[in-house]
Design an enzyme around this catalytic site. Sequence first.
Site, PDB file in Angstrom:
ATOM      1  N   ASN A  12      41.279  28.538  42.019  1.00  0.00           N
ATOM      2  CA  ASN A  12      41.268  27.904  43.413  1.00  0.00           C
ATOM      3  C   ASN A  12      40.263  27.236  44.584  1.00  0.00           C
ATOM      4  O   ASN A  12      39.221  27.892  44.158  1.00  0.00           O
ATOM      5  CB  ASN A  12      41.717  28.547  44.462  1.00  0.00           C
ATOM      6  CG  ASN A  12      43.724  29.089  43.157  1.00  0.00           C
ATOM      7  OD1 ASN A  12      43.685  28.379  43.432  1.00  0.00           O
ATOM      8  ND2 ASN A  12      44.084  30.447  43.799  1.00  0.00           N
ATOM      9  N   ASN A  44      37.670  34.552  39.850  1.00  0.00           N
ATOM     10  CA  ASN A  44      37.156  35.539  39.331  1.00  0.00           C
ATOM     11  C   ASN A  44      36.973  36.277  38.252  1.00  0.00           C
ATOM     12  O   ASN A  44      35.684  37.484  38.538  1.00  0.00           O
ATOM     13  CB  ASN A  44      37.651  35.916  41.243  1.00  0.00           C
ATOM     14  CG  ASN A  44      38.010  35.214  42.322  1.00  0.00           C
ATOM     15  OD1 ASN A  44      37.649  34.643  42.403  1.00  0.00           O
ATOM     16  ND2 ASN A  44      38.701  35.420  42.793  1.00  0.00           N
ATOM     17  N   GLY A 253      40.465  42.921  43.815  1.00  0.00           N
ATOM     18  CA  GLY A 253      41.000  43.877  42.192  1.00  0.00           C
ATOM     19  C   GLY A 253      40.777  42.556  41.269  1.00  0.00           C
ATOM     20  O   GLY A 253      41.133  42.727  39.484  1.00  0.00           O
ATOM     21  N   ASP A 254      39.975  41.408  41.581  1.00  0.00           N
ATOM     22  CA  ASP A 254      39.434  40.671  40.166  1.00  0.00           C
ATOM     23  C   ASP A 254      38.972  41.727  39.696  1.00  0.00           C
ATOM     24  O   ASP A 254      38.693  41.412  37.965  1.00  0.00           O
ATOM     25  CB  ASP A 254      39.913  39.262  40.584  1.00  0.00           C
ATOM     26  CG  ASP A 254      40.866  39.017  41.194  1.00  0.00           C
ATOM     27  OD1 ASP A 254      41.691  39.098  40.690  1.00  0.00           O
ATOM     28  OD2 ASP A 254      40.606  38.050  42.335  1.00  0.00           O
ATOM     29  N   ALA A 284      32.737  45.148  45.158  1.00  0.00           N
ATOM     30  CA  ALA A 284      33.065  43.415  45.679  1.00  0.00           C
ATOM     31  C   ALA A 284      33.554  43.437  46.924  1.00  0.00           C
ATOM     32  O   ALA A 284      33.696  42.457  47.626  1.00  0.00           O
ATOM     33  CB  ALA A 284      34.612  43.073  44.693  1.00  0.00           C
TER      34      ALA A 284
HETATM   35  O1  RIB Z   1      42.723  37.566  44.351  1.00  0.00           O
HETATM   36  C1  RIB Z   1      41.398  36.370  45.218  1.00  0.00           C
HETATM   37  C2  RIB Z   1      42.146  35.318  44.313  1.00  0.00           C
HETATM   38  O2  RIB Z   1      43.331  35.667  44.786  1.00  0.00           O
HETATM   39  C3  RIB Z   1      41.207  33.628  45.893  1.00  0.00           C
HETATM   40  O3  RIB Z   1      39.960  34.082  45.087  1.00  0.00           O
HETATM   41  C4  RIB Z   1      42.359  33.375  45.644  1.00  0.00           C
HETATM   42  O4  RIB Z   1      42.351  32.398  45.533  1.00  0.00           O
HETATM   43  C5  RIB Z   1      43.589  33.864  45.557  1.00  0.00           C
HETATM   44  O5  RIB Z   1      43.513  33.223  43.357  1.00  0.00           O
END
Ligand code: RIB
Length: 314
Positions: A12, A44, A253-254, A284
């Site tokens: 995104n 991410n 979280g990513d 992060a």
């Molecule tokens: O987890 C964060 C992400 O969630 C953002 O970067 C946004 O694009 C959504 O996908």
Amino acid sequence: MTKSIVVVGSINLDMVVTTPRTPLPGENILGSGFRMVSGGKGSNQALAAKKIGGSGYLLGCVGSDVFGDLILDSLKYEGLDISLIRRRSGISTGVALITVEHDTGINTIVVDPGANLTLEIDDLDALDSLFGKAGAALFQLEIPLQVVEEGSRRARCRGLKTVLDAGPPRDTSVGITKHFDVVSPNRMELGALTGVKTGGNSSVVAASRKIIDEGVPEVVVKMGDEGAVVVTREGAWHVPPFRVKAVDTTGAGDSFTAALTVALEEGMSLLGATRFACAAGALAATVKGSLTSVPDREDVEELISVQEVNWERI
Ligand code: RIB
């Protein structure tokens, strides 16, 4: 040495505004510091797998528009392999409209997935040659759910560890988790997936058991500034948080789930891997942005060495 992590997920363009506080429904408030940056849970996590584990591949879709150009340029700049990213015409690249509360870093996110929803089961064929050198496959729910199900089935058949970051909440049943070795939702996502009202640890453990009942061996729940809860058939544990000054929780979280996947792939114990993931997620949150906030492995290890965090059975 970590084997590669294959990430199948969303890409995104994040449009972010800092706000004095989170707006109420129907409220119009002034923000500041507008920025447009690459994001998406798939991007991410792929970058985090690369920076923390050494190697990450990303299968996903962007549009043939200027947003897609911007994102591909930035992913290339970050050193991510973009050869598996598909470009679709006639549809916009996914966008995320994000507010970040100034004092707390707490966010709200609205995603229009656009091209992300054009990812098809046939696109998974591109992973055939990668499966041999990869150790784990990581998915989220910002792409078509049938691709998640089929991708996890294929990855598992090829002997990869399969991990699901269960965000964002989707209208799906807990059955989607069945081909995963590890499922990692946050508290809200866990509630959406299981239909259980999740609040304190006991409701989180009860909801996680519904996922375990699907045959998933391990559930790791991201609890934000409360750390994480780990549930297996053998029991449940709380892993306390690392103490940091959060400025933007977007993408924390990513980094968490990617770090968890890397650590498990390397053979770390589930609880040790969760502590490692908590450290990555905490770091992060100390940096603005999502892709930009992915920490280096050295910083994750440094945080673990300076703050003592020990899990306890709950
Ligand atoms: O987890 C964060 C992400 O969630 C953002 O970067 C946004 O694009 C959504 O996908």
